[in-house]
Scaffold this motif. Structure first.
Motif, PDB file in Angstrom:
ATOM      1  N   TRP A  64       0.828  -1.217   0.000  1.00 42.99           N
ATOM      2  CA  TRP A  64       0.000   0.000   0.000  1.00 42.99           C
ATOM      3  C   TRP A  64       0.861   1.264   0.000  1.00 42.99           C
ATOM      4  O   TRP A  64       0.341   2.362   0.155  1.00 42.99           O
ATOM      5  CB  TRP A  64      -0.961   0.004   1.190  1.00 42.99           C
ATOM      6  CG  TRP A  64      -2.064  -1.014   1.069  1.00 42.99           C
ATOM      7  CD1 TRP A  64      -2.759  -1.349  -0.055  1.00 42.99           C
ATOM      8  CD2 TRP A  64      -2.613  -1.810   2.112  1.00 42.99           C
ATOM      9  NE1 TRP A  64      -3.692  -2.310   0.222  1.00 42.99           N
ATOM     10  CE2 TRP A  64      -3.628  -2.608   1.562  1.00 42.99           C
ATOM     11  CE3 TRP A  64      -2.352  -1.922   3.476  1.00 42.99           C
ATOM     12  CZ2 TRP A  64      -4.375  -3.511   2.307  1.00 42.99           C
ATOM     13  CZ3 TRP A  64      -3.087  -2.821   4.223  1.00 42.99           C
ATOM     14  CH2 TRP A  64      -4.090  -3.604   3.642  1.00 42.99           C
TER      15      TRP A  64
ATOM     16  N   LYS B 200      -1.622   7.275   5.070  1.00 45.43           N
ATOM     17  CA  LYS B 200      -3.082   7.324   4.903  1.00 45.43           C
ATOM     18  C   LYS B 200      -3.579   6.138   4.084  1.00 45.43           C
ATOM     19  O   LYS B 200      -4.619   5.549   4.395  1.00 45.43           O
ATOM     20  CB  LYS B 200      -3.499   8.643   4.257  1.00 45.43           C
ATOM     21  CG  LYS B 200      -3.431   9.816   5.200  1.00 45.43           C
ATOM     22  CD  LYS B 200      -3.922  11.082   4.526  1.00 45.43           C
ATOM     23  CE  LYS B 200      -3.958  12.251   5.484  1.00 45.43           C
ATOM     24  NZ  LYS B 200      -4.441  13.483   4.842  1.00 45.43           N
ATOM     25  N   ASN B 201      -2.844   5.771   3.045  1.00 42.34           N
ATOM     26  CA  ASN B 201      -3.262   4.639   2.223  1.00 42.34           C
ATOM     27  C   ASN B 201      -3.206   3.329   3.011  1.00 42.34           C
ATOM     28  O   ASN B 201      -4.085   2.477   2.883  1.00 42.34           O
ATOM     29  CB  ASN B 201      -2.411   4.544   0.951  1.00 42.34           C
ATOM     30  CG  ASN B 201      -3.053   3.684  -0.103  1.00 42.34           C
ATOM     31  OD1 ASN B 201      -4.224   3.861  -0.448  1.00 42.34           O
ATOM     32  ND2 ASN B 201      -2.300   2.734  -0.621  1.00 42.34           N
TER      33      ASN B 201
ATOM     34  N   ARG C 257      -6.187   3.230   5.146  1.00 46.86           N
ATOM     35  CA  ARG C 257      -7.358   2.833   4.339  1.00 46.86           C
ATOM     36  C   ARG C 257      -7.376   1.318   4.156  1.00 46.86           C
ATOM     37  O   ARG C 257      -8.415   0.677   4.298  1.00 46.86           O
ATOM     38  CB  ARG C 257      -7.322   3.530   2.982  1.00 46.86           C
ATOM     39  CG  ARG C 257      -7.639   4.991   3.040  1.00 46.86           C
ATOM     40  CD  ARG C 257      -7.619   5.626   1.632  1.00 46.86           C
ATOM     41  NE  ARG C 257      -7.697   7.063   1.770  1.00 46.86           N
ATOM     42  CZ  ARG C 257      -6.663   7.898   1.601  1.00 46.86           C
ATOM     43  NH1 ARG C 257      -5.486   7.432   1.217  1.00 46.86           N
ATOM     44  NH2 ARG C 257      -6.827   9.185   1.781  1.00 46.86           N
TER      45      ARG C 257
ATOM     46  N   LEU D 278      -9.312   4.268   7.875  1.00 46.51           N
ATOM     47  CA  LEU D 278      -9.814   5.421   7.122  1.00 46.51           C
ATOM     48  C   LEU D 278     -10.774   4.904   6.067  1.00 46.51           C
ATOM     49  O   LEU D 278     -10.465   3.943   5.368  1.00 46.51           O
ATOM     50  CB  LEU D 278      -8.672   6.181   6.428  1.00 46.51           C
ATOM     51  CG  LEU D 278      -7.853   7.153   7.243  1.00 46.51           C
ATOM     52  CD1 LEU D 278      -6.796   7.819   6.353  1.00 46.51           C
ATOM     53  CD2 LEU D 278      -8.704   8.218   7.898  1.00 46.51           C
ATOM     54  N   LYS D 279     -11.906   5.552   5.939  1.00 44.18           N
ATOM     55  CA  LYS D 279     -12.922   5.081   5.003  1.00 44.18           C
ATOM     56  C   LYS D 279     -13.247   6.141   3.948  1.00 44.18           C
ATOM     57  O   LYS D 279     -14.275   6.085   3.297  1.00 44.18           O
ATOM     58  CB  LYS D 279     -14.176   4.683   5.767  1.00 44.18           C
ATOM     59  CG  LYS D 279     -13.868   3.668   6.862  1.00 44.18           C
ATOM     60  CD  LYS D 279     -15.010   2.739   7.109  1.00 44.18           C
ATOM     61  CE  LYS D 279     -14.765   1.823   8.263  1.00 44.18           C
ATOM     62  NZ  LYS D 279     -13.922   0.701   8.028  1.00 44.18           N
ATOM     63  N   ASP D 280     -12.346   7.125   3.754  1.00 39.27           N
ATOM     64  CA  ASP D 280     -12.607   8.215   2.812  1.00 39.27           C
ATOM     65  C   ASP D 280     -12.419   7.810   1.351  1.00 39.27           C
ATOM     66  O   ASP D 280     -12.901   8.478   0.450  1.00 39.27           O
ATOM     67  CB  ASP D 280     -11.719   9.421   3.136  1.00 39.27           C
ATOM     68  CG  ASP D 280     -10.238   9.106   3.065  1.00 39.27           C
ATOM     69  OD1 ASP D 280      -9.866   7.919   3.143  1.00 39.27           O
ATOM     70  OD2 ASP D 280      -9.439  10.061   2.946  1.00 39.27           O
TER      71      ASP D 280
ATOM     72  N   ALA E   8      -8.256   1.794  -0.605  1.00 43.00           N
ATOM     73  CA  ALA E   8      -6.794   1.724  -0.612  1.00 43.00           C
ATOM     74  C   ALA E   8      -6.308   1.366  -2.003  1.00 43.00           C
ATOM     75  O   ALA E   8      -6.961   0.627  -2.740  1.00 43.00           O
ATOM     76  CB  ALA E   8      -6.312   0.684   0.392  1.00 43.00           C
TER      77      ALA E   8
END
Length: 182
Positions: free
Chosen positions: A33, A83-84, A87, A92-94, A97
């Motif tokens: 990732w 951040k990745n 995910r 993180l669900k924005d 990934a």
């Protein structure tokens, strides 16, 4: 992580490969990732990430930067990778990934300086090398050759000392065998 103060490197990520197979696989998945070009399976038994792997916790160490420099583009790339990974782990669900393409590296060679003197590298981090090829040499302050360092295998240079001066036992150069792109 950004290597040592005197190290120049190509972005790469180490994932713990000495743990149980499921921990190794989860660590490798986390490394995928990242946008680091190379993923290195590590058998290290020292350091925080390797201790985590030995305790059954998937872990990686991302190497980007070096030479004690603060470069904004590298900081931003690290933030994007973290951040990745978050995910990918579901924290993180924005956005979904992203799994990147990487070249796998195995059988890392981490060479310390066999003598004190002036380090004259012949390669740069990211350069591919051939077995027997001259990687660099250490010379005295009067430019007398003290030792020549040759590649023990084909591979890629991951990092090396960027300073001219080097002391016996200091990290000098690291490289590993190219496995395959995944």
């Amino acid at each position: 992580h950004s290597g040592g103060f005197c190290e120049n490197l190509i972005p790469h990520a180490y994932y713990h490969g000495a743990a149980k197979p499921e921990v190794c696989a989860a660590s490798c998945r986390m490394a995928r990732w990242t946008e680091a070009k190379y993923l290195v399976r590590s058998e290290a038994r020292n350091g925080f990430y390797s201790h985590a792997g030995q305790c059954g916790v998937p872990a990686i160490i991302l190497e980007r930067g070096g030479c004690g420099l603060l470069l904004e583009d590298e900081v931003l790339a690290d933030i994007a990778d973290v951040k990745n990974i978050l995910r990918g782990l579901g924290f993180l669900k924005d956005a979904p990934a992203i799994s990147y393409s990487h070249t796998m590296v195995q059988n890392g060679r981490y060479l310390d300086a066999p003598a004190s003197g002036c380090w004259y590298p012949r390669k740069k981090p990211g350069d591919q090398i051939q077995k027997g090829e001259l990687l660099g040499e250490i010379r005295s302050i009067f430019s007398e050759p003290l030792c020549r360092i040759h590649a023990e295998t084909d591979g890629v240079v991951l990092y090396q000392t960027a300073s001219l001066g080097i002391e016996t036992g200091a990290p000098m150069i690291a490289y590993g065998e190219l496995e395959k792109e995944v």
